[in-house]
Design a protein around this motif. Structure first.
Motif, PDB file in Angstrom:
ATOM      1  N   ILE A   6      30.549  -1.161  64.853  1.00  0.00           N
ATOM      2  CA  ILE A   6      29.535  -0.576  65.729  1.00  0.00           C
ATOM      3  C   ILE A   6      29.237  -1.501  66.900  1.00  0.00           C
ATOM      4  CG2 ILE A   6      27.603  -1.574  64.453  1.00  0.00           C
ATOM      5  CD1 ILE A   6      27.647   1.980  65.849  1.00  0.00           C
ATOM      6  N   GLU A   7      29.173  -0.944  68.088  1.00  0.00           N
ATOM      7  CA  GLU A   7      28.774  -1.661  69.300  1.00  0.00           C
ATOM      8  C   GLU A   7      27.897  -0.723  70.124  1.00  0.00           C
ATOM      9  OE1 GLU A   7      29.210  -4.728  70.265  1.00  0.00           O
ATOM     10  OE2 GLU A   7      30.664  -5.423  68.757  1.00  0.00           O
ATOM     11  N   LYS A   8      26.686  -1.149  70.418  1.00  0.00           N
ATOM     12  CA  LYS A   8      25.768  -0.325  71.195  1.00  0.00           C
ATOM     13  C   LYS A   8      25.419  -1.027  72.506  1.00  0.00           C
ATOM     14  CE  LYS A   8      23.448   0.832  66.843  1.00  0.00           C
ATOM     15  NZ  LYS A   8      22.179   0.725  66.106  1.00  0.00           N
ATOM     16  N   THR A   9      24.920  -0.265  73.464  1.00  0.00           N
ATOM     17  CA  THR A   9      24.458  -0.815  74.735  1.00  0.00           C
ATOM     18  C   THR A   9      22.954  -0.581  74.867  1.00  0.00           C
ATOM     19  OG1 THR A   9      24.764   1.233  75.982  1.00  0.00           O
ATOM     20  CG2 THR A   9      26.680  -0.244  75.781  1.00  0.00           C
ATOM     21  N   TYR A  10      22.332  -1.310  75.763  1.00  0.00           N
ATOM     22  CA  TYR A  10      20.913  -1.096  76.048  1.00  0.00           C
ATOM     23  C   TYR A  10      20.682   0.336  76.529  1.00  0.00           C
ATOM     24  CZ  TYR A  10      19.776  -6.084  75.725  1.00  0.00           C
ATOM     25  OH  TYR A  10      19.556  -7.362  75.276  1.00  0.00           O
ATOM     26  N   GLU A  11      21.602   0.819  77.343  1.00  0.00           N
ATOM     27  CA  GLU A  11      21.459   2.172  77.888  1.00  0.00           C
ATOM     28  C   GLU A  11      21.483   3.218  76.774  1.00  0.00           C
ATOM     29  OE1 GLU A  11      22.554  -0.647  80.883  1.00  0.00           O
ATOM     30  OE2 GLU A  11      23.582  -0.159  79.003  1.00  0.00           O
ATOM     31  N   GLU A  12      22.360   3.039  75.808  1.00  0.00           N
ATOM     32  CA  GLU A  12      22.435   3.986  74.691  1.00  0.00           C
ATOM     33  C   GLU A  12      21.166   3.938  73.842  1.00  0.00           C
ATOM     34  OE1 GLU A  12      27.311   3.867  74.042  1.00  0.00           O
ATOM     35  OE2 GLU A  12      25.985   2.535  72.889  1.00  0.00           O
ATOM     36  N   ILE A  13      20.663   2.745  73.600  1.00  0.00           N
ATOM     37  CA  ILE A  13      19.447   2.616  72.789  1.00  0.00           C
ATOM     38  C   ILE A  13      18.249   3.198  73.532  1.00  0.00           C
ATOM     39  CG2 ILE A  13      17.825   0.966  71.771  1.00  0.00           C
ATOM     40  CD1 ILE A  13      20.243  -0.812  71.122  1.00  0.00           C
ATOM     41  N   ASN A  14      18.134   2.934  74.835  1.00  0.00           N
ATOM     42  CA  ASN A  14      17.020   3.492  75.605  1.00  0.00           C
ATOM     43  C   ASN A  14      17.090   5.008  75.681  1.00  0.00           C
ATOM     44  OD1 ASN A  14      15.483   1.222  76.220  1.00  0.00           O
ATOM     45  ND2 ASN A  14      16.702   0.711  78.023  1.00  0.00           N
TER      46      ASN A  14
END
Length: 394
Positions: A6-14
């Protein structure tokens, strides 16, 4: 078949926060999730982990502008309720430090070196809506002719009030004892002689920087809970030391990282900024601070899953060693043991007490969690993360 990490970005979390779909848990809750699902499983399940701490943070204070008068004044000496503030800024700008004591403190007249009121109390009183006495003196110039100012002033009367703390949120700190044969009063509280008590100051598994030991998500522009309002990490704090020794989990086992923070004081609350008087030491300010940590991958899940049993600090003698610059440890203890109320030092059972409130730290983490879940608080990607002791920066 291999499972993609799993790899997430700030944009995806926001985006998930805005849609009301983000999974947000406190650092205490994350411990159980990581133990049950492992770091990779926890990273798939959780988007944000919230932290919190509430404790005296001496390196704190307020920049403020107190407004002009007629004729105008360029203040060189300033007092707020008899507490000296710094006058070496522009005409009516000043800074008041949390540890600055009142010049006429009645307690100091009875017990020299003891103070009951200081800069931290000024900040708290302003937040309580009190009117305080502001006094200023000047040498007078052609463009700033006035030489004196005296007026009652409240927070609403200040054109500008910025909480600006050069060093907050210490990443780990000493457990203090006193091995001398006399009691000593310190910024870690009163320590009984012959090692009969031990004081510490950390929220342990809830503490912000202990949940991001290499500052991978914390840096310039990180949005935080500060004093009951919102603030930002400005840069590394004074005494920031990313080179402190670390345990197997990467978490420092001695005092290490710190952060400089700021925020609009007028948005804050006296519940989360409290003036403190420490016997035999002086004044300070208890600061409520919380940092949301995005779970970008399994590595961040592992870091935020540390428990009090995984976190250690050193027992340090404040009766002789500390004041004489001797770096000697009398044992390494876990926060699980410290929070149990008793540790063993030199084969002796020693009662422990914390200057940091776990109850309030837990409340801060919950407030931050609920604000994120409701979409009121989004995460900021730092413009630059804090120096981590690994990657040298020019």
């Amino acid at each position: 078949m291999s499972v993609k990490k799993i790899e997430k970005t700030y944009e995806e979390i926001n985006a998930k926060i805005k849609a009301g779909e983000a999974v947000v848990v406190t650092a205490e809750e994350m411990v159980d999730i990581v133990q049950k699902d492992g770091p990779e499983g926890a990273a798939r399940k959780v988007d944000v982990v919230t932290t919190g701490t509430f404790a005296p943070m001496c390196s704190s204070g307020m920049f403020f502008n107190f407004g002009q008068m007629v004729p105008t004044i360029k203040a060189s000496k300033i007092w707020f309720n008899k507490v000296p503030a710094y006058g070496g800024l522009a005409a009516v700008d000043s800074y008041i430090g949390a540890t600055e004591p009142a010049e006429d403190d009645p307690l100091n007249k009875i017990y020299p070196g003891a103070f009951s009121y200081g800069g931290g109390h000024v900040i708290e009183d302003l937040l309580k809506g009190k009117k305080l006495l502001l006094e200023a003196k000047a040498y007078g110039t052609d463009c700033y002719a006035a030489k004196k100012m005296k007026k009652e002033i409240g927070l609403e009367d200040l054109p500008y009030a910025l909480l600006c703390n050069p060093r907050n949120g210490y990443q780990n700190y000493n457990c203090a004892i006193n091995l001398s044969d006399k009691p000593v009063n310190t910024y870690m509280g009163m320590l009984k002689p012959n090692g009969r008590n031990a004081n510490y100051c950390s929220a342990g598994e809830l503490s912000p920087l202990l949940n991001d030991p290499f500052y991978k998500t914390i840096g310039v522009g990180t949005r935080i809970f500060l004093g009951g309002g919102y603030g930002y990490v400005t840069w590394q704090g004074s005494q920031h030391n990313p080179y402190a020794p670390r345990g197997e989990n990467g978490v420092p086992v001695k005092p290490a990282g710190t952060i400089m923070v700021h925020g609009d004081l007028k948005q804050m609350s006296a519940k989360w900024l409290r003036g403190v008087a420490i016997r035999g030491y002086g004044c300070s300010l208890a600061v409520g601070l919380g940092i949301p940590i995005p779970v970008l991958n399994s590595e961040m899940a592992r870091y935020t899953g540390v428990s009090d049993a995984d976190l250690y600090t050193q027992v340090v003698d404040y009766g002789y060693d500390y004041t004489n610059g001797i770096a000697r440890s009398y044992g390494q203890v876990s926060y699980k043991d410290l929070k149990s109320g008793e540790i063993v030092v030199n084969g002796q059972q020693v009662k422990t007490a914390s200057l940091s409130s776990v109850v309030k730290a837990r409340e801060i983490a919950e407030i931050l969690k609920n604000n994120i879940k409701s979409g009121k608080f989004l995460l900021n990607r730092p413009a630059e993360t804090l120096p981590d002791g690994i990657n040298d920066r020019m």
